[in-house]
Design an enzyme around this catalytic site. Structure first.
Site, PDB file in Angstrom:
ATOM      1  CG  HIS A  89      -2.098  -7.202  -4.541  1.00  0.00           C
ATOM      2  ND1 HIS A  89      -1.224  -7.820  -5.392  1.00  0.00           N
ATOM      3  CD2 HIS A  89      -2.681  -6.214  -5.264  1.00  0.00           C
ATOM      4  CE1 HIS A  89      -1.274  -7.238  -6.587  1.00  0.00           C
ATOM      5  NE2 HIS A  89      -2.145  -6.254  -6.521  1.00  0.00           N
ATOM      6  CE1 TYR A 114       4.725 -14.140  -4.705  1.00  0.00           C
ATOM      7  CE2 TYR A 114       7.014 -14.739  -5.089  1.00  0.00           C
ATOM      8  CZ  TYR A 114       6.073 -13.840  -4.623  1.00  0.00           C
ATOM      9  OH  TYR A 114       6.492 -12.651  -4.078  1.00  0.00           O
ATOM     10  N   PRO A 129      15.160 -12.257  -4.156  1.00  0.00           N
ATOM     11  CG  PRO A 129      14.856 -11.933  -6.444  1.00  0.00           C
ATOM     12  CD  PRO A 129      15.836 -12.434  -5.441  1.00  0.00           C
ATOM     13  CE  LYS A 184       9.259 -10.257   4.384  1.00  0.00           C
ATOM     14  NZ  LYS A 184       8.087  -9.621   3.765  1.00  0.00           N
ATOM     15  CE1 TYR A 213       5.545 -12.608  -0.951  1.00  0.00           C
ATOM     16  CE2 TYR A 213       3.724 -11.095  -0.553  1.00  0.00           C
ATOM     17  CZ  TYR A 213       4.683 -11.625  -1.398  1.00  0.00           C
ATOM     18  OH  TYR A 213       4.790 -11.156  -2.687  1.00  0.00           O
TER      19      TYR A 213
HETATM   20  C1  PHB Z   1       8.048  -7.408  -8.432  1.00  0.00           C
HETATM   21  O1  PHB Z   1       6.890  -7.011  -8.630  1.00  0.00           O
HETATM   22  O2  PHB Z   1       9.012  -6.917  -9.024  1.00  0.00           O
HETATM   23  C2  PHB Z   1       8.292  -8.504  -7.459  1.00  0.00           C
HETATM   24  C3  PHB Z   1       7.216  -9.040  -6.770  1.00  0.00           C
HETATM   25  C4  PHB Z   1       7.425 -10.064  -5.864  1.00  0.00           C
HETATM   26  C5  PHB Z   1       8.701 -10.544  -5.648  1.00  0.00           C
HETATM   27  C6  PHB Z   1       9.776 -10.009  -6.335  1.00  0.00           C
HETATM   28  C7  PHB Z   1       9.576  -8.977  -7.238  1.00  0.00           C
HETATM   29  O3  PHB Z   1       8.894 -11.572  -4.765  1.00  0.00           O
END
Ligand code: PHB
Length: 375
Positions: free
Chosen positions: A57, A185, A277, A281, A369
């Protein structure tokens, strides 16, 4: 990963795990790998499946009260991320261990560590009821937040830094083709939601909920209804729905134990630090820890020098605190605050607006990130 890196340096190790092999490879966890994690998998000969199945990505979307903004991380930083389930990484690591024919014991019980201050610490455990004892040079506590290694260090020797958040994530896995090629997000009036994926057929989604949310109050249609409300954006985008195959609730905390060493015991990953989460990280930090530990141990066995072992904790903690700051930032930026303080609410909106309008703010988010090089 540590066992494999040590093996490549000609250093033997024994891995003991109290769960079953199936449990560790089936347990769904996060799925975003930094470039440095991907590079290490490939350089150490474990990147084959990752390279064919990982999804590369270039950016992420942030949906701010219905307006979806793209953050082009590759354009801003020259690096991207790879989406590949943490349990898939674990599968690859187990396969490498089995190929190398080095010891890996699943379903052990009553694990304890002892004589950590001596040059020959020991690990005791039972396997199928039979007791075993290993005398070794070093112990790596890679046994997670609830493991036995950190609590085996005298309390007076550790300083704990901790923050709990007043919310959790309700996560699902669904048989639905991802309707966006990149993660979304979302900060919605009703709370945070995240759109992610595991493959071209499987979507992974999360909803902000109470830390002790009762899953029985969330039948599938209620979950989809809430996810659609929180994720869909004014440009008409929304996630594809499909049968839900997994459901779970995770609490969120920030936690650091310092130092990450006591005598011949070295902590790595979640046994020493937990991040919420939102910054993706956790696994990447654990990988950076064991990369450093494998180098320090390799140097010790090659030359007898202990400088890298002595600096292990301080060096790891610099990266850990940088990731702690970022994970806390992403979490407080994107979740609906539980506090009703009007100032805090307006400040959060101002921050989101600043992020969407400023290239400097986006670059700061993007560089954290995608992650910093290990070293
Ligand atoms: C996930 O794909 O499980 C995932 C992706 C981004 C995050 C947390 C979990 O910030």
């Amino acid at each position: 990963m540590l066992g494999h890196l040590l093996h490549l340096s000609g250093i033997d190790s024994v891995i003991v795990e109290n769960r079953s092999k199936n449990y560790v490879i089936e347990r769904v966890r996060a799925g975003v790998l930094e470039q440095s994690t991907v590079d290490l998998m490939i350089e150490s000969g474990m990147g084959e499946r990752l390279q064919s199945q990982g999804l590369c990505h270039d950016g992420i979307y942030i949906n701010v009260f219905g307006q979806r903004h793209h953050i082009d991380m590759t354009a801003l930083t020259g690096r991207g991320i790879t989406v590949y389930g943490q349990n898939e990484v674990v599968k690859d690591l187990i396969a490498a261990r089995v190929r190398a024919r080095r010891p890996l014991h699943f379903e052990v019980a009553k694990v304890s560590v002892d004589e950590l201050g001596s040059k020959r610490p020991k690990i005791r455990f039972t396997k199928r009821g039979k007791p075993s004892e290993i005398r070794c040079d070093f112990i790596a506590g890679c046994d997670g937040f609830h493991g036995i290694c950190r609590p085996s260090i005298p309390e007076s020797h550790l300083r704990i830094y901790e923050r709990a958040y007043p919310f959790g994530w309700l996560g699902i896995l669904a048989d639905a083709a991802p309707s966006s090629p990149e993660l979304v997000y979302s900060r919605h009036q009703r709370g945070f939601a995240l759109f992610s994926m595991r493959s071209n057929k499987v979507t992974r989604l999360y909803l902000q909920c109470a830390p002790d949310e009762d899953l029985t109050r969330w039948p599938d249609d209620r979950i989809w209804k809430e996810l659609l409300i929180r994720l869909q954006s004014d440009d008409g985008w929304k996630p594809e729905t499909g049968p839900i195959t997994r459901k779970g609730v995770t609490g969120m905390r920030s936690f650091v134990a310092e130092p990450m060493r006591y005598g011949r015991l070295f902590l790595a990953g979640d046994s020493a630090h937990i991040v919420p989460p939102t910054g993706a990280k956790g696994l990447n930090l654990a990988i950076a820890d064991v990369w450093r530990l494998s180098h320090a141990l390799t140097e010790f066995y090659k030359s007898g020098r202990e400088e890298l072992l002595d600096s292990y904790s301080d060096e790891c903690l610099r990266r850990v605190w940088r990731a702690q700051r970022f994970s806390w930032r992403m979490t407080t930026l994107l979740h609906k605050p539980v506090s009703k303080n009007a100032f805090d609410q307006r400040r959060q909106v101002a921050e989101l607006e600043y992020l969407m309008e400023s290239r400097a703010a986006m670059t700061s988010l993007a560089e954290n990130y995608v992650g910093f090089p290990i070293e």
